[in-house]
Scaffold this motif. Structure first.
Motif: not given
Lengths: 347, 269
Positions: A16, A19-20, A23, B86-87, B89-90, B92
């Protein structure tokens, strides 16, 4: 973060975060930083280096001329010409050894150099975008209020559906529809011609497309939804009893709106204004399609040209960053005025 | 109880206004659709030369527009593939992170929604130019993802805030592995949102012009191709595309309404 690890374990949490991070850095922060960096430099050659480059170019021209002569030459002339060519070539080699490539110079020149005209277009764009925002607010407020408070649930759903339908059609096509209406021989002018007010033969049609108002109408049309929906969402949560109470206590319609509805809907109004302003200040499609160069540029068109017509990316980046700054300032101003935080924006 | 006359007037004015407003919304679409059936080489409704379907045939033969549609679909697939993970992950991280950096992180991840589209396109173009990647389908995909991921994140956050975390804790206590908790509890809970996010991301991607036009390079999508036709000559083929959009939208709207009504009747029973 600890609760994330506790639930999903180290592996998933790392995924996570990865990925974040991709981005955050790759798609948001780094592009902006590179754009800023690009706007802060330009390529320059020192004056003497420029003379040197010019001299080298001249020499190349002379060499090609001499070679041309040599092909036509006969007898001893050949040797003579070849000697001269060799001499020139030697000089070129010598000069090229000391030639320097254009250097990057850092500074604010890309911003400061903005010509008077371009700066005027920038100011005009910001002003127009504000006007569009205000216009959209005035146009949409009654609609949002009617849908949220007055209509029965079934009617409200119908109203909202009616609002959404035009939005599923592409922005370009929506604006194009207005082009057909406002064009020189469009629907309105044809109507005026039918009334005998204008004459196509004599080209006395009303040039709607050349007025800034045409862009306004199309822009309000294009972005109405972004104004209505945030307002509707906040107005919907207003207890209808409050309206009844205000009325029973003798408040006029205006006063009820001013003291009850607007304060309650403030976050929605702020978000609607921010979205509409951002969309219209950065709108490239609407002015491009509507004015087609006749009604004066918007700043976004200027930026596009810096990139794809004058190929001056550095200045283009500076202009883009200027626009971004203007939007950021507007966002903070509105948030401050309305007293809402960033968290309220995303609803 | 009859309303006082003043209020009745007010409501009449408001109703009239709503009617005018919807005329404003729909009249342009009507004009545009009508011109698609006009047998005249320029898009027009005022110079009527008779009904025709020939522009539909022209569209069927227009290779550039078809290729544009294929490119748009490819980009949309890519955007969904990037934006959803991505969305999620952000979302969470933001719903779990208890830190003073939370606000800042949230602000940055939401900022692409508030940034003008052309700037997203430009900044992506400049970054990737430095890495030696020219504009094209890939860049359009990346540029669009930056803000579509934000929309996805907001959708996921709204859903996650209603999540009952005790379920996950219970599963862990009963010996489920972390991966299993994610797969069997979190993902099923998020499934409706994943579908919504995919649909919204798809629509946003297909519709996008401002960002794409900067990042697309020498390639084109359906929308950028329409955009360039405005410069290099318009034919009613563009209107035909408009008609198709209108019809698809209305069909979807009707289906949605019917489904909703049926759902309501089910809940009443």
């Amino acid at each position: 973060m600890r609760s994330l690890v506790a639930t999903y374990g180290r592996g998933l949490t790392a995924l996570f975060c990865g990925l974040a991070l991709i981005w955050l850095l790759g798609l948001i922060v780094l592009p902006q930083l590179f754009m800023l960096e690009r706007s802060l430099w330009w390529q320059e050659q020192p004056a003497e280096a420029f003379a040197l480059t010019k001299r080298i170019d001249d020499l190349y021209n002379e060499v090609s001329l001499l070679e041309f002569d040599r092909r036509a030459a006969e007898g001893e002339e050949v040797a003579q010409l070849e000697a001269r060519i060799a001499a020139k070539r030697a000089e070129i080699a010598e000069l090229e050894a000391v030639e320097v490539a254009p250097v990057r110079v850092y500074g604010l020149a890309n911003y400061v150099k903005m010509s008077g005209l371009h700066f005027w277009i920038f100011v005009k764009t910001i002003f127009y975008a504000m006007l569009v925002t205000l216009l959209a607010l005035v146009v949409c407020y009654p609609i949002a209020f009617a849908a949220a408070q007055l209509a029965s649930p079934a009617n409200a759903a119908l109203l909202l559906l009616g609002l959404v339908v035009p939005y599923a059609i592409n922005e370009l096509l929506r604006v194009y529809a207005w082009l057909m209406i406002l064009d020189y021989q469009g629907v309105i002018n044809s109507f005026l011609a039918w009334l005998g007010l204008v004459d196509f033969e004599k080209r006395t049609w009303v040039p709607f497309l050349e007025y800034p108002g045409a862009v306004f109408v199309a822009m309000v049309y294009a972005y109405v939804l972004f104004m209505v929906f945030p307002m509707y969402n906040t107005m919907e949560t207003l207890d209808r009893n409050q309206l009844e109470a205000a009325r029973d206590l003798g408040a006029s319609t205006w006063r009820t709106h001013w003291r009850v509805v607007i304060p309650h809907a403030r976050p929605g109004i702020a978000v609607g204004c921010i979205m509409t302003f951002m969309l219209s200040a950065g709108s490239f499609a609407v002015p491009q399609i509507i004015s087609r160069g006749t009604g004066g540029d918007w700043f976004s068109q200027l930026i596009y040209r810096q990139f794809f017509e004058s190929f001056n990316w550095n200045v283009g980046a500076a202009y883009a960053f200027t626009l971004l700054l203007a939007c950021i300032v507007f966002i903070f101003l509105v948030m401050r005025l309305a007293g809402v935080g960033i968290r309220d924006i995303a609803k | 109880m009859a309303a006082p006359p003043e209020r009745r007037w007010g409501e009449a004015v408001l109703n009239l206004y709503i009617v005018v407003f919807f005329v404003y919304l729909f009249a342009p679409l009507l004009v545009m659709s009508l011109a698609a059936f006009n047998d005249f080489q320029y898009p027009s409704v005022t110079q009527w030369r008779g009904w025709t379907l020939r522009w539909f045939g022209e569209l069927a033969r227009d290779v550039r527009l078809q290729q544009g549609l294929i490119n748009s679909l490819l980009i949309a697939m890519g955007v969904i593939a990037i934006s959803l993970p991505c969305g999620l992950a952000g979302a969470l991280i933001l719903t779990r992170l208890e830190s003073r950096w939370n606000g800042l992180l949230y602000g940055i991840l939401v900022s692409p929604i508030l940034t003008p589209g052309i700037i997203l396109g430009i900044s992506t173009l400049i970054l990737w130019r430095n890495l030696g990647v020219p504009g094209g389908l890939f860049l359009a995909c990346v540029a669009q993802s930056s803000f579509i991921a934000s929309y996805c994140m907001l959708l996921f956050m709204a859903r996650l805030q209603r999540q009952d975390r005790t379920l996950e804790d219970a599963a862990l206590d009963l010996g489920a592995s972390n991966l299993m908790v994610f797969r069997r509890i979190t993902l099923p809970f998020l499934t409706p949102t994943i579908a919504t996010a995919a649909v919204i991301g798809f629509l946003q991607s297909i519709e996008n012009y401002n960002t794409t036009v900067f990042a697309i390079g020498g390639q084109w999508t359906l929308v950028t191709e329409i955009g360039s036709r405005f410069r290099f000559g318009l034919t009613p083929v563009i209107n035909v595309i408009g008609v198709i959009f209108v019809v698809i939208t209305i069909v979807c709207a009707v289906i949605w309404t019917v489904l909703r009504q049926r759902e309501r009747q089910m809940t009443i029973r």
